[in-house]
Design a protein around this motif. Structure first.
Motif, short mmCIF file in Angstrom:
data_model
loop_
_atom_site.label_atom_id
_atom_site.label_comp_id
_atom_site.label_asym_id
_atom_site.label_seq_id
_atom_site.Cartn_x
_atom_site.Cartn_y
_atom_site.Cartn_z
N PHE A 155 -2.72 -5.51 0.80
CA PHE A 155 -3.44 -4.55 0.49
C PHE A 155 -5.26 -4.79 1.74
N SER A 178 -1.21 3.30 -3.48
CA SER A 178 -0.22 1.70 -4.08
C SER A 178 0.13 2.15 -6.41
N TYR A 191 -5.68 -0.39 -5.07
CA TYR A 191 -6.41 -1.34 -4.20
C TYR A 191 -7.39 -2.80 -5.18
N GLU A 225 0.72 -0.83 -0.48
CA GLU A 225 0.15 -0.02 -0.33
C GLU A 225 0.62 1.60 -0.08
#
Length: 419
Positions: A375, A338, A355, A155
């Motif tokens: 994630f 991300s 995500y 992330e």
């Protein structure tokens, strides 16, 4: 580590057939999955754009960083933290743990390889992962061909740089929190810390401890909780209560304890969200701040809390309330994002924000042998949960392939030769 066949095509790109999954990312998620696959005897390849494992921890974190949660919630599968480690391991201790972990399971990533694109070939039912080597001055390209792809880039791949009026014209130093190491060089300087999450709070504390003069921008509401309640980890207490009570009641209990221990933080210019800390985390992924001393510095006046920013000038910042502060430096504790959408050509598992579209705990698997690890917005505990599920699923598919003898290398080589 893995079985492969390789050849150079007409354009000089090296093609590698991987007899097992390709794992993109050698952070905690990638290492955890690798260890679980190694334990099952499944071959794999790990691709890492940096020159080391856990590059976020080794190269993009400040020196004073410690794990925010007790070590039992942060250890990876199969190997616990050493008994002699404290309840909240330091950055150096965690890195040492990860390096020993990689050595124990003989995990040897392909370092300095940056993924340019990953695309599923519908005709061949294979993933094509194209990388560029960043070692030395010679550019080399590799294309990995595999049946399974694990996205473990995490992330926090890239730092968020906000678009604030005048920031580019500011004459002082401007850095993201990922490039901040220590407040030592800021002694006596006026530093504006933009952001009030865990990073913003800790950077402000570190600056104050080094006799700098930090001002922390608190633009939105945030939950601040004590790291421990009655000698027990706040997170540990919350997990225990959630076994017996509804989430909203646990939120109420945590906020009552927080009020008794740290007081009314709104009096310091920090507003609490309307949703409870655990509800906000579950619904929106916003992590509550665990206080480790920053509030005491705010109470004493060593750290100033200021509202949102209107604009920067050459040597100062104008706030939304009209106040103007003269500052020497700016630290952007404005979070991360991300980078998956920049290289993964896939729109079913991952959304435009990088995500998984399906929320936890069901966003770890897509179609065509695609997996997402790390994630969950649940830190290292979420990474471990993903690793266990993904490695188990890959193991099941691996055994099915072996039993049914569906893997036919000559057919795959015909697909490779078309490039």
């Amino acid at each position: 580590m893995f079985s492969f066949s390789e050849q150079d095509n007409f354009f000089g790109r090296r093609c590698v057939w991987v007899n097992g999954p390709v794992i993109v990312g050698a952070g905690p998620s990638g290492l955890a999955i690798s260890a679980c696959l190694r334990d099952q005897g499944i071959p794999f390849v790990v691709i890492e754009r940096s020159d080391c494992i856990a590059s976020l921890w080794q190269k993009r974190t400040y020196d004073r960083l410690k794990l925010h949660l007790p070590k039992k919630f942060c250890q990876l599968p199969k190997i616990p933290f050493p008994d002699e480690y404290p309840e909240y391991p330091t950055k150096k201790q965690f890195i040492a743990y990860l390096e020993n972990y990689a050595k124990k399971f003989d995990i040897k990533p392909h370092f300095n390889e940056c993924v340019q694109s990953a695309k599923y070939d519908e005709a061949c039912k294979l993933w094509r992962v194209k990388t560029v080597s960043t070692t030395g001055s010679v550019r080399s390209e590799t294309e990995y061909i595999c049946q399974m792809l694990v996205v473990a880039t995490g992330e926090n791949a890239e730092g968020v740089i906000p678009d604030i009026e005048g920031l580019k014209d500011f004459s002082g130093e401007v850095i993201h929190a990922k490039d901040y190491k220590s407040g030592e060089k800021y002694q006596g300087k006026k530093v504006l810390v933009v952001g009030c999450g865990n990073s913003g709070m800790e950077v402000s504390l570190d600056l104050s401890n080094h006799n700098a003069k930090p001002s922390m921008v608190v633009r939105s509401s945030v939950h601040v909780l004590p790291r421990e309640i009655l000698g027990k980890s706040t997170f540990d207490l919350a997990m225990m209560l959630m076994k017996w009570l509804p989430l909203w009641i646990v939120d109420k209990i945590l906020l009552i304890f927080a009020w008794f221990i740290i007081g009314n933080i709104q009096s310091y210019g920090i507003k609490r969200p309307s949703l409870g800390p655990l509800t906000l985390k579950n619904n929106h992924g916003k992590t509550p701040v665990l206080d480790i001393g920053t509030l005491d510095k705010i109470r004493s006046g060593d750290i100033s809390v200021v509202p949102g920013i209107k604009r920067f000038t050459k040597k100062s910042v104008e706030l939304v309330n009209g106040d103007i502060l003269d500052i020497d430096s700016v630290v952007l504790a404005t979070g991360y994002f991300s980078n998956v959408p920049f290289w993964l050509h896939e729109k079913e598992l991952f959304g435009e924000n990088g995500y998984p579209k399906t929320p936890f705990p069901n966003g770890w698997k897509g179609k065509g042998g695609l997996y997402a690890a790390g994630f969950t917005r649940r830190g290292l505990a979420g990474a471990t949960a993903d690793a266990l599920k993904i490695s188990k699923d890959i193991g099941k598919e691996w055994k099915k392939e072996l039993n049914q003898k569906k893997q036919k290398v000559p057919t795959h080589r015909r697909c490779i030769s078309t490039f």
